[in-house]
Write an enzyme that holds these catalytic residues in place. Structure first.
Site, mmCIF file in Angstrom:
data_model
loop_
_atom_site.group_PDB
_atom_site.id
_atom_site.type_symbol
_atom_site.label_atom_id
_atom_site.label_comp_id
_atom_site.label_asym_id
_atom_site.label_seq_id
_atom_site.Cartn_x
_atom_site.Cartn_y
_atom_site.Cartn_z
ATOM 1 N N SER A 25 0.840 -1.210 0.000
ATOM 2 C CA SER A 25 0.000 0.000 0.000
ATOM 3 C C SER A 25 0.870 1.253 0.000
ATOM 4 O O SER A 25 0.615 2.212 -0.740
ATOM 5 C CB SER A 25 -0.889 0.025 1.243
ATOM 6 O OG SER A 25 -1.841 -0.991 1.178
ATOM 7 N N ARG A 29 1.615 4.198 -3.043
ATOM 8 C CA ARG A 29 1.409 5.624 -2.761
ATOM 9 C C ARG A 29 2.694 6.415 -2.992
ATOM 10 O O ARG A 29 2.650 7.570 -3.408
ATOM 11 C CB ARG A 29 0.876 5.793 -1.334
ATOM 12 C CG ARG A 29 -0.618 5.366 -1.228
ATOM 13 C CD ARG A 29 -1.033 5.108 0.202
ATOM 14 N NE ARG A 29 -2.461 4.860 0.358
ATOM 15 C CZ ARG A 29 -3.086 3.706 0.080
ATOM 16 N NH1 ARG A 29 -2.404 2.673 -0.411
ATOM 17 N NH2 ARG A 29 -4.388 3.573 0.283
ATOM 18 N N GLY A 94 -5.636 -3.540 -7.920
ATOM 19 C CA GLY A 94 -6.832 -2.735 -7.661
ATOM 20 C C GLY A 94 -6.449 -1.388 -7.069
ATOM 21 O O GLY A 94 -7.025 -0.345 -7.402
ATOM 22 N N GLN A 169 -9.173 2.430 -0.635
ATOM 23 C CA GLN A 169 -8.972 2.737 -2.057
ATOM 24 C C GLN A 169 -9.939 3.825 -2.499
ATOM 25 O O GLN A 169 -9.562 4.768 -3.199
ATOM 26 C CB GLN A 169 -9.140 1.468 -2.886
ATOM 27 C CG GLN A 169 -8.055 0.447 -2.554
ATOM 28 C CD GLN A 169 -8.176 -0.842 -3.336
ATOM 29 O OE1 GLN A 169 -9.175 -1.073 -4.013
ATOM 30 N NE2 GLN A 169 -7.179 -1.685 -3.242
ATOM 31 N N ASP A 316 -7.162 -8.159 4.303
ATOM 32 C CA ASP A 316 -6.194 -8.871 3.459
ATOM 33 C C ASP A 316 -5.609 -10.107 4.150
ATOM 34 O O ASP A 316 -5.022 -10.975 3.490
ATOM 35 C CB ASP A 316 -5.045 -7.940 3.054
ATOM 36 C CG ASP A 316 -5.503 -6.886 2.056
ATOM 37 O OD1 ASP A 316 -6.608 -7.012 1.512
ATOM 38 O OD2 ASP A 316 -4.740 -5.921 1.831
ATOM 39 N N ARG A 347 -12.699 -14.277 -2.406
ATOM 40 C CA ARG A 347 -11.922 -14.976 -1.364
ATOM 41 C C ARG A 347 -12.781 -15.784 -0.401
ATOM 42 O O ARG A 347 -12.249 -16.642 0.303
ATOM 43 C CB ARG A 347 -11.041 -13.984 -0.600
ATOM 44 C CG ARG A 347 -9.855 -13.546 -1.426
ATOM 45 C CD ARG A 347 -8.853 -12.740 -0.636
ATOM 46 N NE ARG A 347 -7.716 -12.408 -1.503
ATOM 47 C CZ ARG A 347 -6.956 -11.340 -1.369
ATOM 48 N NH1 ARG A 347 -7.194 -10.475 -0.409
ATOM 49 N NH2 ARG A 347 -5.953 -11.135 -2.203
#
Ligand code: S3P
Length: 429
Positions: A25, A29, A94, A169, A316, A347
């Protein structure tokens, strides 16, 4: 398509993990936010995995100069983001696609974002609809829901947006759009999702504050942002696979070095602790993020648990947690986790199918599953092209050997995962 056979181990292991993949993540960024400054950002320990390298290559196509010096990547933004002469390929990511939608919606030019066949089937309406509502011009298949997405950047209106989902997101896409809107904006979610965007933008000089009612207020900057000067910490979601391995294999201990201790990211470790594992956290520094070490020690049989709260903080890690649940005493249950259905694979379905293949008793619900702890049996597992499914069941393989099909996806987030796994199998034979 590559498959792998993971062999079971007989004893425990004791490892200092200094080479867990850098945070995905934060790395995404870094590649994106460097474009918001007018000076060179310095990024150390950037995640060199397919997802984040795709974001870096998009930054380059938008005009950034990338100097790769090995341990450090320097990113110098162009004076004005360029209209690329080709499509922008986000690969499997994503996060890449959704955040770039927000970043580019207010930039003059024409941009096409696409990705692999998995990403092209994931829902984008969650970002395209709120962005369209503030004036963005974005289109795609199924009325703007599926990539390829075409963005025609233009002026955006300030907004007050209350999100129906707790998604970092969506939040990040809107905050990035808010940076280019014509006035102050605000954003609210019902439960705080991971907050790297807020922390990093604040560190770059953006006026961004959360008020008592949970509204995030953001003011478009009047001058260019400060560059990033950051060492990306290890990714707790990647580290968690080895935390689970340690919690289920007697006489094991791991010490995970320099991982983010951001509370929005380490909830799965807290759940594992509540199931009975011994876990210690050692805070070492606080630059953009709290960073330190996490020590996990095997502490006897795990106990079943109910997980229905703070889902955004462990979404996650749920596939890896399912492996711990499948070894625990009693029934564990996950609920309020419908978001799992729109990750790199569905999932809920992938976890249920794979656990059943291993002889574990599981009940499937629309928003989760109930797992009855039992004994794994050797099986062949379809990863469904999903990195976290492949890695979770590779960890289960340490208990009883496992054939994992289609492991190429692991390269999207954790290219050296199997190297670390083989260190464990060598130590513990
Ligand atoms: C991410 C946010 C999460 C997470 C994803 C990375 C991010 O998605 O599942 O792997 O970097 O912002 P959502 O916020 O959409 O749930």
């Amino acid at each position: 398509m590559r498959n792998i056979c993971v062999e079971s181990i007989k004893g425990g292991f004791n490892l200092e993990l200094t080479d867990i993949a850098p945070d995905k993540s934060i790395s995404h960024r870094c590649a994106m936010f460097s474009l918001l400054s007018d000076r060179t950002s310095s990024i150390r320990n950037f995640l060199r995995a397919e997802d984040t390298l795709a974001s870096l290559s998009i930054a380059k196509k938008l005009g950034a100069k990338i100097e790769d010096k090995g341990i450090e990547i320097k990113i110098t933004p162009p004076s004005k983001l360029q209209e690329p002469d080709d499509i922008l390929d986000c690969g499997n990511a994503g996060t890449g696609m959704r955040l770039f939608c927000g970043l580019l919606a207010g930039v003059e030019g024409s941009f096409v974002l696409t990705g692999d066949n998995y990403l092209r089937s994931r829902p984008m309406k969650r970002v395209t609809a709120p962005l369209q509502s503030i004036g963005a011009k974005i289109d795609g298949r199924q009325n703007g829901n599926l990539a390829p997405l075409h963005i025609r950047g233009r002026e955006l209106k300030p907004f007050s947006y209350e999100s129906p989902i707790d998604s970092a997101q969506v939040k990040s896409a809107m905050l990035l759009a808010g940076l280019r809107a014509d006035g102050k904006s605000r954003y609210k979610e019902s439960f705080l999702s991971r907050d790297h965007t807020e922390r990093m933008l604040r560190g770059m000089g953006v006026e961004i504050e959360t008020d008592d009612e949970g509204w995030i207020n953001i003011t478009p900057p009047s001058k260019p942002l400060k560059p990033l000067d950051i060492r990306v910490p290890a990714d707790p979601s990647s580290a968690f696979f080895f935390a689970v391995a340690c919690a289920i294999i007697p006489n094991s201990r791991v010490n995970i070095i320099d991982v983010t201790l951001n509370p929005t990211r380490i909830e799965a470790f807290k759940v594992l602790e509540n199931m009975g594992a011994k876990i210690n956290y050692y805070l070492k520094e606080d630059i953009y993020e709290p960073i330190g070490d996490i020590e996990v020690i095997y502490n006897g049989e795990l106990q079943g648990i109910e997980v229905s709260q703070k889902i955004a903080w462990l979404i996650d890690e749920l596939p890896a947690l399912a492996i711990a649940m499948a070894t625990a005493k009693g029934v564990s249950r996950v609920s309020n986790a419908k978001e799992l259905r729109v990750k790199e694979s569905d999932r809920i379905s992938s976890v249920v199918k794979a656990l059943r293949a291993c002889g574990i008793d599981v009940e499937e619900f629309e928003d989760g599953y109930a797992i009855k702890g039992g004994k794994f049996k050797r099986a062949t597992i379809n990863s469904f092209g999903d990195h976290r499914i492949a890695m979770s069941f590779a960890i289960a393989g340490l208990l009883c050997a496992m054939e994992i099909e289609d492991i190429d996806c692991v390269a999207t987030s954790f290219p050296n995962f199997f190297d670390i796994l083989s260190q464990i199998t060598e130590i513990a034979q």
